[in-house]
Design an enzyme around this catalytic site. Structure first.
Site, PDB file in Angstrom:
ATOM      1  N   HIS A 132       9.293  14.699 -10.913  1.00  0.00           N
ATOM      2  CA  HIS A 132      10.663  14.695 -10.380  1.00  0.00           C
ATOM      3  C   HIS A 132      11.240  13.283 -10.370  1.00  0.00           C
ATOM      4  O   HIS A 132      12.332  13.037 -10.893  1.00  0.00           O
ATOM      5  CB  HIS A 132      10.652  15.270  -8.957  1.00  0.00           C
ATOM      6  CG  HIS A 132      11.988  15.277  -8.287  1.00  0.00           C
ATOM      7  ND1 HIS A 132      12.771  16.406  -8.201  1.00  0.00           N
ATOM      8  CD2 HIS A 132      12.688  14.301  -7.641  1.00  0.00           C
ATOM      9  CE1 HIS A 132      13.891  16.123  -7.561  1.00  0.00           C
ATOM     10  NE2 HIS A 132      13.860  14.842  -7.203  1.00  0.00           N
ATOM     11  N   GLU A 133      10.505  12.361  -9.785  1.00  0.00           N
ATOM     12  CA  GLU A 133      10.992  10.979  -9.713  1.00  0.00           C
ATOM     13  C   GLU A 133      11.056  10.342 -11.103  1.00  0.00           C
ATOM     14  O   GLU A 133      11.924   9.506 -11.373  1.00  0.00           O
ATOM     15  CB  GLU A 133      10.122  10.150  -8.772  1.00  0.00           C
ATOM     16  CG  GLU A 133      10.069  10.662  -7.336  1.00  0.00           C
ATOM     17  CD  GLU A 133      11.434  10.822  -6.677  1.00  0.00           C
ATOM     18  OE1 GLU A 133      12.377  10.096  -7.069  1.00  0.00           O
ATOM     19  OE2 GLU A 133      11.573  11.684  -5.791  1.00  0.00           O
TER      20      GLU A 133
ATOM     21  N   HIS B  58      14.413  11.040 -12.534  1.00  0.00           N
ATOM     22  CA  HIS B  58      15.400  10.069 -12.046  1.00  0.00           C
ATOM     23  C   HIS B  58      15.277   8.750 -12.800  1.00  0.00           C
ATOM     24  O   HIS B  58      16.270   8.158 -13.228  1.00  0.00           O
ATOM     25  CB  HIS B  58      15.160   9.792 -10.553  1.00  0.00           C
ATOM     26  CG  HIS B  58      15.724  10.820  -9.623  1.00  0.00           C
ATOM     27  ND1 HIS B  58      17.041  11.203  -9.640  1.00  0.00           N
ATOM     28  CD2 HIS B  58      15.139  11.523  -8.607  1.00  0.00           C
ATOM     29  CE1 HIS B  58      17.252  12.105  -8.688  1.00  0.00           C
ATOM     30  NE2 HIS B  58      16.117  12.315  -8.060  1.00  0.00           N
TER      31      HIS B  58
ATOM     32  N   GLU C 109      20.357  14.337  -9.813  1.00  0.00           N
ATOM     33  CA  GLU C 109      19.368  15.355  -9.447  1.00  0.00           C
ATOM     34  C   GLU C 109      19.140  16.340 -10.580  1.00  0.00           C
ATOM     35  O   GLU C 109      18.049  16.913 -10.701  1.00  0.00           O
ATOM     36  CB  GLU C 109      19.808  16.099  -8.185  1.00  0.00           C
ATOM     37  CG  GLU C 109      19.615  15.318  -6.902  1.00  0.00           C
ATOM     38  CD  GLU C 109      18.161  14.909  -6.670  1.00  0.00           C
ATOM     39  OE1 GLU C 109      17.256  15.705  -6.989  1.00  0.00           O
ATOM     40  OE2 GLU C 109      17.939  13.795  -6.188  1.00  0.00           O
TER      41      GLU C 109
END
Length: 498
Positions: free
Chosen positions: A261-262, A265, A291
């Site tokens: 997830h990170e 980003h 997001e």
């Protein structure tokens, strides 16, 4: 020097000062000794004050006005001017004393939240949360850009968004999600979730997460991964992006999917075109678009069967041979896509996740509009949570204390998570349409083509385009929740053998 070049230089300096402040914030959450929070709060408050006072100087307002008279600006210059005007108009309305007080409170509030979460005791956090809520209401009143106080705060994270627009989107989404959840829950052939809840060695989890993000092209030459209480991504320059993760020995998914997830980003932050490096445009189009990148990598790519066709043999052979010796790929894939109501948002499955955000959206609106007292937040949370997700909250750490955002004053931020899911579905559908072989790429451990697509269509632009303009450029239509619903049904009905 031309006015527009001078504007670029002024706001590049502001950007670099923000990067310095971000470095202090990163260190606060990764390395800072427990007794050093007060000193750090003073340092960050001072830097916030310096940035604010430089930004609202009379010469900046005059320079922006001068640039607005120019008629030969290119697309990057026009976007820089738009964002400079937006940022200046916001900052000039906020007194320096308020900026400083928020910065001080943010660090102390984060410390109180971390202690409260560890002890599962809301009372430790309540005084500073009450203060932070008051400060954010004051900000909303000073800015006064939306039809409501909460709309004003929403606009800080999703330009142009209002409470009524997001409510319309969520009102469309909520009953459809509930219907799908009921259908999945009724299935007699559910995944074996217990596969994920054995003891998984934390060092091996960490090593595997690093191997995965490197393969996804997270560049360790200009980035790094560390551990923190709450996973986050921060950028310290256009060539320095940091991510963090957390590890749960009793739940495999926390570390790996937090890292992916990170990483999503970070890949966005690492992908800006050089022309906008370290400028006011070196940022995501909005938090919802940002997001969309993290949720896309975590779920659309990271939880796909094709992704694990490549990674599962490596995970099983090199990392967790004993844990997974009797588990086949099909079982593992179904397990990581289990749909069931759970307490912790960051660990929630793709289907129930939206309900977590809708809960926070509804609560934030009522908190900022003065309909919920700070002392009543846990009780209201618990009631709404059980009604929405069907399980009772038994401790504060599983309830309103689980997220760091309110401690830092980020009211209006949460809706971007659900918007991110919707944007992701729309963008990913277009990516597959243009390059149908992406899924075959994943099976071979090749993630270059999806990154190339995102670099070309999303990453390189930074803030050049605002979110609704960007999604129209990509898909030729406004945000449409139908893409997300179709994705969910097409993915999860087969997993649940429906």
């Amino acid at each position: 020097m031309s006015a527009i070049k001078q504007l670029r230089e002024e706001f590049t300096e502001f950007r670099r000062l923000h990067y310095i402040n971000a470095l202090l914030g990163w260190d606060t959450q990764v390395n800072l000794p427990p007794g050093s929070f007060e000193g750090r709060s003073e340092q960050m408050a001072l830097l916030e004050k310096i940035i604010h006072e430089k930004l609202i100087a009379e010469k900046i307002g005059k320079l922006i006005a001068q640039c607005e008279k120019l008629s030969n600006l290119n697309i990057i210059e026009s976007a820089m001017l738009r964002e400079a005007r937006r940022q200046y108009d916001q900052e000039v309305k906020i007194p320096t004393e308020l900026v400083t007080e928020i910065a001080k409170t943010r660090i102390l509030s984060h410390q109180a939240w971390a202690k409260a979460r560890e002890k599962s005791d809301f009372s430790i956090f309540e005084p500073l949360l009450r203060k932070m809520i008051g400060l954010q209401i004051e900000v909303a009143k000073k800015l006064d850009t939306g039809p409501t106080l909460y709309s004003t705060l929403l606009d800080l994270y999703e330009p142009g968004a209002t409470n009524s627009w997001i409510k319309q989107v969520f009102d469309n989404l909520k009953p459809r999600l509930v219907k799908i959840i009921k259908k999945l829950t009724a299935s007699d052939d559910k995944p074996n979730f217990s596969i994920l809840t054995q003891k998984y060695d934390i060092t091996k989890q960490w090593d595997f997460s690093v191997e995965v993000v490197k393969k996804l092209e997270f560049d360790l030459n200009v980035g790094r991964q560390d551990k923190s209480v709450h996973p986050f991504t921060t950028t310290l320059s256009s060539t320095d992006t940091r991510i963090t993760t957390r590890i749960n020995e009793d739940y495999f998914s926390t570390c790996i999917f937090g890292s992916i997830h990170e990483c999503g980003h970070a890949l966005y932050e690492m992908g800006y075109q050089k022309e906008i490096h370290d400028t006011i445009l070196a940022d995501g189009s909005s938090m919802g678009i940002h997001e969309s990148q993290s949720r896309m990598y975590e779920n659309y790519i990271g939880r796909s069967k094709e992704f694990w066709t490549y990674w599962y043999p490596i995970l099983k052979k090199d990392y967790f041979k004993d844990n997974l010796k009797n588990v086949e790929l099909e079982e593992f894939h179904r397990a990581i896509n289990t749909v069931q109501p759970s307490y912790i948002r960051v660990d929630a499955d793709e289907v129930t996740y939206g309900l977590h955000i809708i809960l926070r959206f509804e609560m934030e609106n009522d908190i900022i509009e003065g309909k919920i007292e700070t002392s009543d937040i846990p009780e209201v949370w618990n009631e709404k949570f059980e009604k929405l997700l069907g399980i009772p909250v038994k401790k504060d750490s599983d309830g309103m204390l689980q997220d760091v955002h309110w401690s830092e004053g980020y009211f209006g931020y949460f809706p971007s998570y659900a918007l991110g899911n919707l944007y992701a579905a729309q963008i990913y559908a277009n990516a597959l349409k243009i390059n149908p072989s992406l899924l075959e790429d994943y099976k071979k451990g090749d993630f270059s083509n999806i990154l190339t697509y995102l670099r070309e269509n999303v990453h390189q632009h930074g803030k050049i385009y605002q979110p609704r303009e960007l999604i129209k450029r990509i898909s030729n239509e406004d945000l449409n929740p139908d893409y997300f619903i179709k994705y969910i049904e097409d993915k999860f009905y087969p997993i649940y053998r429906i």
